[in-house]
Design a protein around this motif. Structure first.
Motif, PDB file in Angstrom:
ATOM      1  N   GLY A  81      -2.257 -10.275   8.204  1.00 33.39           N
ATOM      2  CA  GLY A  81      -2.862 -11.430   9.089  1.00 33.39           C
ATOM      3  C   GLY A  81      -2.610 -11.343  10.549  1.00 33.39           C
ATOM      4  N   PRO A  82      -3.105 -12.422  11.417  1.00 31.35           N
ATOM      5  CA  PRO A  82      -3.043 -12.398  12.875  1.00 31.35           C
ATOM      6  C   PRO A  82      -1.461 -12.749  13.205  1.00 31.35           C
ATOM      7  CG  PRO A  82      -4.269 -14.129  12.188  1.00 31.35           C
ATOM      8  CD  PRO A  82      -3.926 -13.427  10.962  1.00 31.35           C
ATOM      9  N   ILE A  83      -1.185 -12.534  14.267  1.00 32.72           N
ATOM     10  CA  ILE A  83       0.104 -13.215  14.984  1.00 32.72           C
ATOM     11  C   ILE A  83       0.091 -14.747  14.815  1.00 32.72           C
ATOM     12  CG2 ILE A  83       1.320 -13.499  17.113  1.00 32.72           C
ATOM     13  CD1 ILE A  83       0.063 -11.048  18.132  1.00 32.72           C
ATOM     14  N   GLY A  84       1.425 -15.160  14.021  1.00 34.62           N
ATOM     15  CA  GLY A  84       1.452 -16.371  13.761  1.00 34.62           C
ATOM     16  C   GLY A  84       1.061 -16.734  12.236  1.00 34.62           C
ATOM     17  N   VAL A  85       0.552 -15.650  11.577  1.00 30.78           N
ATOM     18  CA  VAL A  85       0.324 -16.232  10.178  1.00 30.78           C
ATOM     19  C   VAL A  85       1.737 -16.447   9.219  1.00 30.78           C
ATOM     20  CG1 VAL A  85       0.244 -13.814   9.183  1.00 30.78           C
ATOM     21  CG2 VAL A  85      -1.243 -15.575   8.377  1.00 30.78           C
ATOM     22  N   ARG A  86       2.656 -15.464   9.735  1.00 34.32           N
ATOM     23  CA  ARG A  86       3.889 -15.673   8.987  1.00 34.32           C
ATOM     24  C   ARG A  86       4.497 -17.215   9.145  1.00 34.32           C
ATOM     25  NH1 ARG A  86       5.352 -10.339  10.506  1.00 34.32           N
ATOM     26  NH2 ARG A  86       5.302  -9.081   8.709  1.00 34.32           N
ATOM     27  N   LYS A  87       4.288 -17.838  10.326  1.00 34.49           N
ATOM     28  CA  LYS A  87       4.801 -19.355  10.304  1.00 34.49           C
ATOM     29  C   LYS A  87       3.816 -19.994   9.790  1.00 34.49           C
ATOM     30  CE  LYS A  87       5.811 -22.455  14.110  1.00 34.49           C
ATOM     31  NZ  LYS A  87       5.825 -22.741  15.748  1.00 34.49           N
ATOM     32  N   LYS A  88       2.573 -19.812   9.570  1.00 33.96           N
ATOM     33  CA  LYS A  88       1.748 -20.776   8.871  1.00 33.96           C
ATOM     34  C   LYS A  88       1.791 -20.727   7.495  1.00 33.96           C
ATOM     35  CE  LYS A  88      -3.180 -22.109   8.719  1.00 33.96           C
ATOM     36  NZ  LYS A  88      -4.826 -21.757   9.231  1.00 33.96           N
ATOM     37  N   LEU A  89       2.251 -19.689   6.858  1.00 35.32           N
ATOM     38  CA  LEU A  89       2.009 -19.404   5.372  1.00 35.32           C
ATOM     39  C   LEU A  89       3.525 -18.549   5.064  1.00 35.32           C
ATOM     40  CD1 LEU A  89      -1.574 -18.495   4.516  1.00 35.32           C
ATOM     41  CD2 LEU A  89      -0.403 -20.692   3.921  1.00 35.32           C
ATOM     42  N   PRO A  90       4.691 -19.122   5.321  1.00 37.42           N
ATOM     43  CA  PRO A  90       5.877 -18.560   5.230  1.00 37.42           C
ATOM     44  C   PRO A  90       6.078 -18.262   3.598  1.00 37.42           C
ATOM     45  CG  PRO A  90       6.211 -20.663   5.690  1.00 37.42           C
ATOM     46  CD  PRO A  90       4.928 -20.611   5.807  1.00 37.42           C
ATOM     47  N   GLU A  91       5.581 -18.917   2.771  1.00 35.63           N
ATOM     48  CA  GLU A  91       5.889 -18.745   1.614  1.00 35.63           C
ATOM     49  C   GLU A  91       5.092 -17.236   0.894  1.00 35.63           C
ATOM     50  OE1 GLU A  91       2.275 -21.331   1.555  1.00 35.63           O
ATOM     51  OE2 GLU A  91       3.829 -20.902   2.704  1.00 35.63           O
ATOM     52  N   LEU A  92       4.238 -16.854   1.743  1.00 26.82           N
ATOM     53  CA  LEU A  92       3.533 -15.483   1.322  1.00 26.82           C
ATOM     54  C   LEU A  92       4.544 -14.335   1.841  1.00 26.82           C
ATOM     55  CD1 LEU A  92      -0.100 -15.920   1.609  1.00 26.82           C
ATOM     56  CD2 LEU A  92       1.299 -16.165  -0.672  1.00 26.82           C
ATOM     57  N   THR A  93       4.508 -13.182   1.239  1.00 23.75           N
ATOM     58  CA  THR A  93       5.108 -11.897   1.777  1.00 23.75           C
ATOM     59  C   THR A  93       4.100 -11.166   2.435  1.00 23.75           C
ATOM     60  OG1 THR A  93       6.793 -11.722   0.000  1.00 23.75           O
ATOM     61  CG2 THR A  93       6.712  -9.794   1.162  1.00 23.75           C
ATOM     62  N   TRP A  94       4.251 -11.145   3.819  1.00 24.29           N
ATOM     63  CA  TRP A  94       3.363 -10.432   4.806  1.00 24.29           C
ATOM     64  C   TRP A  94       3.906  -8.996   5.063  1.00 24.29           C
ATOM     65  CZ3 TRP A  94      -1.194 -12.624   5.423  1.00 24.29           C
ATOM     66  CH2 TRP A  94      -1.398 -14.239   5.139  1.00 24.29           C
ATOM     67  N   HIS A  95       2.878  -8.082   4.776  1.00 26.28           N
ATOM     68  CA  HIS A  95       3.058  -6.877   5.057  1.00 26.28           C
ATOM     69  C   HIS A  95       3.037  -6.309   6.513  1.00 26.28           C
ATOM     70  CE1 HIS A  95       3.324  -2.266   4.295  1.00 26.28           C
ATOM     71  NE2 HIS A  95       2.331  -2.140   5.261  1.00 26.28           N
ATOM     72  N   GLY A  96       2.053  -6.809   7.063  1.00 30.10           N
ATOM     73  CA  GLY A  96       1.757  -6.391   8.615  1.00 30.10           C
ATOM     74  C   GLY A  96       1.037  -7.402   9.212  1.00 30.10           C
ATOM     75  N   GLN A  97       1.044  -7.653  10.940  1.00 32.90           N
ATOM     76  CA  GLN A  97       0.319  -8.454  11.519  1.00 32.90           C
ATOM     77  C   GLN A  97      -0.410  -7.456  12.189  1.00 32.90           C
ATOM     78  OE1 GLN A  97       2.868 -12.021  13.467  1.00 32.90           O
ATOM     79  NE2 GLN A  97       4.103  -9.892  13.456  1.00 32.90           N
ATOM     80  N   LEU A 114      -9.699 -10.097  19.392  1.00 34.38           N
ATOM     81  CA  LEU A 114     -10.309 -10.826  20.336  1.00 34.38           C
ATOM     82  C   LEU A 114      -9.069 -11.640  21.178  1.00 34.38           C
ATOM     83  CD1 LEU A 114     -13.333 -12.469  18.582  1.00 34.38           C
ATOM     84  CD2 LEU A 114     -13.103 -10.253  19.972  1.00 34.38           C
ATOM     85  N   GLN A 115      -8.821 -11.052  22.382  1.00 29.10           N
ATOM     86  CA  GLN A 115      -7.692 -11.661  22.772  1.00 29.10           C
ATOM     87  C   GLN A 115      -7.817 -12.950  23.569  1.00 29.10           C
ATOM     88  OE1 GLN A 115      -4.922 -10.266  22.680  1.00 29.10           O
ATOM     89  NE2 GLN A 115      -5.393  -8.117  21.887  1.00 29.10           N
ATOM     90  N   GLY A 116      -6.775 -13.721  24.145  1.00 34.16           N
ATOM     91  CA  GLY A 116      -6.940 -15.173  24.834  1.00 34.16           C
ATOM     92  C   GLY A 116      -7.229 -16.081  23.897  1.00 34.16           C
ATOM     93  N   LEU A 117      -7.132 -16.032  22.510  1.00 31.48           N
ATOM     94  CA  LEU A 117      -7.275 -16.947  21.628  1.00 31.48           C
ATOM     95  C   LEU A 117      -6.144 -17.504  20.755  1.00 31.48           C
ATOM     96  CD1 LEU A 117     -10.687 -15.591  20.676  1.00 31.48           C
ATOM     97  CD2 LEU A 117     -10.658 -17.705  21.535  1.00 31.48           C
ATOM     98  N   PRO A 118      -4.989 -18.141  21.450  1.00 29.95           N
ATOM     99  CA  PRO A 118      -3.589 -18.141  20.702  1.00 29.95           C
ATOM    100  C   PRO A 118      -3.823 -18.977  19.548  1.00 29.95           C
ATOM    101  CG  PRO A 118      -3.697 -19.413  22.847  1.00 29.95           C
ATOM    102  CD  PRO A 118      -4.969 -18.604  22.654  1.00 29.95           C
ATOM    103  N   LYS A 119      -4.685 -20.009  19.161  1.00 32.15           N
ATOM    104  CA  LYS A 119      -4.868 -20.803  18.132  1.00 32.15           C
ATOM    105  C   LYS A 119      -5.661 -20.293  17.066  1.00 32.15           C
ATOM    106  CE  LYS A 119      -3.471 -25.245  20.205  1.00 32.15           C
ATOM    107  NZ  LYS A 119      -4.054 -26.573  20.528  1.00 32.15           N
ATOM    108  N   LEU A 120      -6.407 -19.135  17.199  1.00 32.60           N
ATOM    109  CA  LEU A 120      -7.327 -18.566  16.391  1.00 32.60           C
ATOM    110  C   LEU A 120      -7.027 -17.094  16.005  1.00 32.60           C
ATOM    111  CD1 LEU A 120     -10.910 -19.572  17.728  1.00 32.60           C
ATOM    112  CD2 LEU A 120      -9.507 -20.702  15.897  1.00 32.60           C
ATOM    113  N   ARG A 121      -6.628 -16.183  16.799  1.00 37.05           N
ATOM    114  CA  ARG A 121      -6.233 -15.197  16.753  1.00 37.05           C
ATOM    115  C   ARG A 121      -7.398 -14.280  15.816  1.00 37.05           C
ATOM    116  NH1 ARG A 121      -1.848 -13.505  20.298  1.00 37.05           N
ATOM    117  NH2 ARG A 121      -0.872 -15.297  20.356  1.00 37.05           N
TER     118      ARG A 121
END
Length: 221
Positions: A81-97, A114-121
């Motif tokens: 998932g994108p940067i921030g996905v671990r914070k959004k779904l901490p209950e899942l085990t993420w392999h990579g960003q 696509l850069q410059g979209l911190p809330k979407l990524r």
């Protein structure tokens, strides 16, 4: 729609006011099977029909609702998932960003953040075998929108009954130079088809139509 090494699972997100088509994609790669953007309305049966999935990808922070069910259906699959996905779904085990950790399928399925979209990524993906570019929420192409509020929603964001860059999406841009730089890089890629998450695919004429849609919003093309 048939493209090499690719399978599409078409679903619809329904609400009292609007019906939104949602496309999930399965890529059959040389050393893996990637499930891209699993829709939140996929049934357990549909998820199992995707086959022996090795990797499950949330291409943006707005497309994470189906990850829990997909991970449950494919418990050995690696989650991306994108940067921030671990914070959004901490209950899942993420392999990579995406755009941080090494992506193992770059030769067959390259990723283009696509850069410059911190809330979407949002991250775009280019499938080499089919020359198809996959976009999540940047463009819509719904020729027959359904629902009481569909006219209002799609008119407001410039995508009513047409292939276009969403004005809603552009509202999330916080760093315009970074965003425009990533758009210029996207426009320079070698692709023939554009496959949005929402709406009809644009086959064969995908690149010129995307470039025209970008120019309409005064973006680099």
């Amino acid at each position: 729609m048939a493209l090499p090494q690719t399978r599409f699972i078409e679903t619809t997100l329904r609400s009292p006011l609007m019906q939104l088509p949602v496309r999930t994609v399965v890529f059959e790669l040389e050393k893996g099977r990637v499930l891209l953007s699993p829709a939140s309305v996929l049934t357990a049966e549909q998820l199992q029909e995707a086959g022996p999935v090795t990797d499950i990808v949330a291409p943006s922070l707005m497309h994470t609702a189906g990850m829990k069910a997909a991970a449950k259906a494919h418990p050995t699959a690696r989650l991306w998932g994108p940067i921030g996905v671990r914070k959004k779904l901490p209950e899942l085990t993420w392999h990579g960003q995406l755009d941080v950790d090494p992506w193992p399928f770059g030769r067959e399925l390259s990723l283009h953040p696509l850069q410059g979209l911190p809330k979407l990524r949002e991250t775009a993906f280019l499938h080499t075998a089919s020359k198809a570019l996959y976009l999540t929420d940047m463009v819509f192409n719904i020729p027959e929108p359904k629902g009481l509020a569909a006219w209002l929603f799609f008119r407001m964001f410039g995508t009513y009954r047409r292939f276009a860059v969403s004005k809603l999406f552009l509202r999330y841009v916080k760093d315009w130079p970074a965003f425009e730089d990533s758009i210029a890089k996207l426009a320079a890629l070698d692709f023939q088809h554009v496959i949005p998450s929402h709406g009809d695919a644009v086959l064969n004429e995908g690149k010129p139509r995307l470039l025209a849609a970008l120019r309409e919003r005064q973006l680099p093309a």
